[in-house]
Design an enzyme around this catalytic site. Structure first.
Site, PDB file in Angstrom:
ATOM      1  N   GLU A 158       0.854  -1.185   0.000  1.00  0.00           N
ATOM      2  CA  GLU A 158       0.000   0.000   0.000  1.00  0.00           C
ATOM      3  C   GLU A 158       0.887   1.230   0.000  1.00  0.00           C
ATOM      4  O   GLU A 158       1.759   1.389   0.855  1.00  0.00           O
ATOM      5  CB  GLU A 158      -0.957   0.042   1.189  1.00  0.00           C
ATOM      6  CG  GLU A 158      -1.899   1.246   1.085  1.00  0.00           C
ATOM      7  CD  GLU A 158      -3.001   1.277   2.134  1.00  0.00           C
ATOM      8  OE1 GLU A 158      -3.912   2.114   2.000  1.00  0.00           O
ATOM      9  OE2 GLU A 158      -2.947   0.481   3.090  1.00  0.00           O
ATOM     10  N   ASP A 209      -2.737  12.123  -3.051  1.00  0.00           N
ATOM     11  CA  ASP A 209      -2.781  13.560  -3.291  1.00  0.00           C
ATOM     12  C   ASP A 209      -2.902  13.795  -4.796  1.00  0.00           C
ATOM     13  O   ASP A 209      -2.055  13.338  -5.567  1.00  0.00           O
ATOM     14  CB  ASP A 209      -1.505  14.206  -2.758  1.00  0.00           C
ATOM     15  CG  ASP A 209      -1.597  15.722  -2.690  1.00  0.00           C
ATOM     16  OD1 ASP A 209      -2.307  16.326  -3.532  1.00  0.00           O
ATOM     17  OD2 ASP A 209      -0.957  16.313  -1.805  1.00  0.00           O
ATOM     18  N   THR A 219     -10.409   2.944   3.836  1.00  0.00           N
ATOM     19  CA  THR A 219      -9.643   3.976   4.544  1.00  0.00           C
ATOM     20  C   THR A 219     -10.607   4.836   5.342  1.00  0.00           C
ATOM     21  O   THR A 219     -11.824   4.828   5.126  1.00  0.00           O
ATOM     22  CB  THR A 219      -8.872   4.886   3.571  1.00  0.00           C
ATOM     23  OG1 THR A 219      -9.816   5.720   2.861  1.00  0.00           O
ATOM     24  CG2 THR A 219      -8.062   4.076   2.563  1.00  0.00           C
TER      25      THR A 219
END
Length: 239
Positions: A38, A113, A182
């Site tokens: 990840e 991002d 998440t």
């Protein structure tokens, strides 16, 4: 640019990594189970749960934010997790310098991002010149799982992956079968935000040296001819 050392949770918490490159991952996390990675795990919710739920497999997480790296390390120690390697550093740097190619069965990237400003887009994980670093982590037949709430970036990533000759992109309509992966995803689902999700499957016969056709000009080196007097001057690196 100042490069910080790369740390992992070893026998001593925060122990710097050493040895030859690329890393011998099998020595750091012994076993024979397949690897999952990840990139940018944040608070580590998904990665830690995955490692605890599948002790026969091996996991590697990369996070640049120090407080999140320390948080996951603390939780790993508290639960006695031994099948997870926790690295702190910038993902593209580590992918290009530290990690071997083609070792992972699955790579997870959730809510990276998007770097929306044009001048910052070279920092994206998914850019024509950087996507091969991410895909290069996968072994042939492996898969990339991706999600973002930034719809414009999601469209860019989907188009970028679809243009790769060795990938088959499968959009995921609705939540993942195991639910939110998440904290961001759980929050956004509760708010009703649209989320782009996809799984990209790498062809089992894919050439590990293949480059994305849209980014090849930015990462290709031109080697000098035999009659060049100054090989160093003749070496051209685009980008």
């Amino acid at each position: 640019m100042r490069l910080e050392p790369v740390y992992h949770l070893g026998r001593a918490a925060g122990e710097p990594l050493g040895g030859t490159l690329p890393l011998d991952l099998d020595a750091l996390v012994p076993g024979s189970g397949g690897w999952e990675v990840e990139l940018g795990y944040g608070k580590g919710r998904f990665l830690l749960g995955r490692a605890l739920g599948q002790p026969e497999r091996r996991f590697l997480g990369i996070e640049v934010v120090s407080k999140y790296h320390k948080l996951l390390s603390k939780r790993m120690r508290a639960r006695g997790v031994e099948n997870l390697l926790n690295l702190r550093g910038e993902a593209l740097f580590l992918l290009s310098t530290l990690l071997p190619r083609g070792f992972a069965e699955r790579v997870h990237v959730y809510f990276p991002d998007p770097w929306p400003k044009a001048k910052h887009r070279r920092r994206r994980l998914f850019d024509p010149q950087t996507v091969d670093l991410v895909l290069g982590t996968l072994r042939p037949g492996g898969a990339l799982c991706f999600a973002t709430d930034f719809l414009e970036y999601g469209e860019v990533v989907m188009d970028l992956l679809a243009a790769h000759p060795h990938l088959e992109v499968e959009p995921v309509l609705g939540p993942w079968p195991d639910g939110a992966r998440t904290n961001y995803e759980a929050k956004y689902m509760e708010e009703g935000r649209p989320i782009v999700r996809a799984i990209a499957h790498l062809d089992s016969s894919a050439d590990p040296a293949a480059l994305h056709p849209d980014g090849i000009d930015g990462v290709t080196c031109a080697w000098p001819r035999d009659d060049e007097a100054d090989p160093a001057a003749a070496l051209a690196v685009a980008g």
